[in-house]
Design a protein around this motif. Structure first.
Motif, PDB file in Angstrom:
ATOM      1  N   LEU A 124      -4.669  -2.251   6.775  1.00  0.00           N
ATOM      2  CA  LEU A 124      -5.728  -2.425   5.774  1.00  0.00           C
ATOM      3  C   LEU A 124      -7.103  -2.532   6.432  1.00  0.00           C
ATOM      4  O   LEU A 124      -8.077  -1.940   5.974  1.00  0.00           O
ATOM      5  CB  LEU A 124      -5.453  -3.663   4.908  1.00  0.00           C
ATOM      6  CG  LEU A 124      -4.233  -3.569   3.979  1.00  0.00           C
ATOM      7  CD1 LEU A 124      -3.952  -4.924   3.337  1.00  0.00           C
ATOM      8  CD2 LEU A 124      -4.424  -2.502   2.907  1.00  0.00           C
ATOM      9  N   ILE A 172       0.847  -1.194   0.000  1.00  0.00           N
ATOM     10  CA  ILE A 172       0.000   0.000   0.000  1.00  0.00           C
ATOM     11  C   ILE A 172       0.884   1.247   0.000  1.00  0.00           C
ATOM     12  O   ILE A 172       1.936   1.266   0.665  1.00  0.00           O
ATOM     13  CB  ILE A 172      -0.967  -0.007   1.213  1.00  0.00           C
ATOM     14  CG1 ILE A 172      -1.877   1.227   1.180  1.00  0.00           C
ATOM     15  CG2 ILE A 172      -0.231  -0.092   2.532  1.00  0.00           C
ATOM     16  CD1 ILE A 172      -3.059   1.146   2.128  1.00  0.00           C
ATOM     17  N   TYR A 178      -3.772   0.145  -2.639  1.00  0.00           N
ATOM     18  CA  TYR A 178      -3.197  -1.159  -2.294  1.00  0.00           C
ATOM     19  C   TYR A 178      -3.189  -2.017  -3.555  1.00  0.00           C
ATOM     20  O   TYR A 178      -4.235  -2.232  -4.167  1.00  0.00           O
ATOM     21  CB  TYR A 178      -4.049  -1.807  -1.204  1.00  0.00           C
ATOM     22  CG  TYR A 178      -3.612  -3.192  -0.794  1.00  0.00           C
ATOM     23  CD1 TYR A 178      -2.305  -3.448  -0.382  1.00  0.00           C
ATOM     24  CD2 TYR A 178      -4.522  -4.250  -0.789  1.00  0.00           C
ATOM     25  CE1 TYR A 178      -1.912  -4.716   0.004  1.00  0.00           C
ATOM     26  CE2 TYR A 178      -4.137  -5.523  -0.395  1.00  0.00           C
ATOM     27  CZ  TYR A 178      -2.834  -5.743   0.001  1.00  0.00           C
ATOM     28  OH  TYR A 178      -2.444  -7.002   0.396  1.00  0.00           O
TER      29      TYR A 178
END
Ligand SMILES: [Zn+2]
Length: 264
Positions: A118, A10, A57
């Motif tokens: 995330l 990411i 991402y």
């Protein structure tokens, strides 16, 4: 011997270089923080436009050059881009990213850090849960990942587990009961609301999949925030200031949005 490397990552930072290029810093699962060159990524028609943006991402195929990796190809997995016009959520995300950027090293295996990041961004951008609560949960759980878990199982001094009045000691990094000799350990310990005790226990001990599945009252959130802020500041010896911007927004009430509004 292949000079190619496949990894998911990411984008934590993006910087412009050359005429139309970028150098991005990604957090990757297997190699921690990586600086990656993205040739031509600022040209509107570049196939690297999306994957080199903040918070995107992707799965990257990287080519190992002399000084750094170069993106050979990439597939976007998740963009978190619905939020690109939500300045408040983006500010929370910047704060969270700053913490990760400062604490993950190059070449470090960072699967747990990446997963927590995330999950946090997912809840921040896809739920109407309070961004303040999401940020507190992230901060405390992230500190746990780094080995700074506060002790919340019992009184850290006498080990009594069945306690009614629980205090939090920054000095001892955990719970203290209200017995005289225990509170003597830290006269500045803070008396916790029952909801704060439950929330802290949950954040430290819950399974990852349940981490964000709770809500708190406004009072508990305020106490949780003050504990999380101070704990973070003392562990990292650094003041994170991204969120100060929101305080200014709030006082001037530019858009009437109350970021502290507790959700359902
Ligand atoms: Zn005690």
């Amino acid at each position: 011997m292949s000079s190619y490397l496949k990894t998911q990552g990411i984008v934590l930072k993006e910087a412009y270089t050359g005429e139309a290029d970028k150098v991005i810093t990604i957090l990757s699962k297997d190699h921690g923080k990586m600086s990656v060159f993205a040739k031509g990524a600022r040209r509107p028609k570049s196939r690297l436009v999306a994957c080199t943006q903040f918070l995107c991402y992707s799965e990257f195929l990287l080519f190992k050059g002399k000084d750094m990796y170069t993106i050979s190809s990439c597939d976007v997995i998740e963009t978190f881009s619905k939020a690109s016009n939500d300045i408040i959520k983006l500010t929370y995300a910047s704060h969270i990213i700053d913490i990760v950027y400062d604490t993950v090293q190059e070449g470090q295996y960072a699967a747990k850090e990446l997963r927590l990041l995330l999950n946090t961004l997912y809840f921040l951008f896809n739920s109407d849960k309070s961004p303040d609560l999401i940020t507190c949960i992230f901060e405390i759980r992230y500190l746990c990942l780094l080995g700074y878990a506060p002790y919340v199982n019992s009184c850290i001094n006498c080990n009594e587990g069945n306690i009614k009045n629980i205090y939090f000691s920054f000095k001892k990094c955990g719970f203290l009961c209200n017995k005289y000799e225990c509170l003597l350990q830290d006269s500045s310990a803070i008396k916790l609301l029952p909801g704060t005790v439950k929330a802290l226990y949950h954040i430290v001990h819950s399974e990852t999949k349940n981490l964000f599945n709770f809500n708190v009252s406004k009072d508990v959130l305020e106490q949780l925030k003050s504990i999380s802020n101070r704990y973070l500041k003392e562990r990292f010896d650094k003041n994170y200031t991204s969120l100060d911007y929101l305080k200014k927004l709030k006082t001037t009430d530019l858009n009437g949005t109350d970021s502290k509004n507790p959700d359902n």
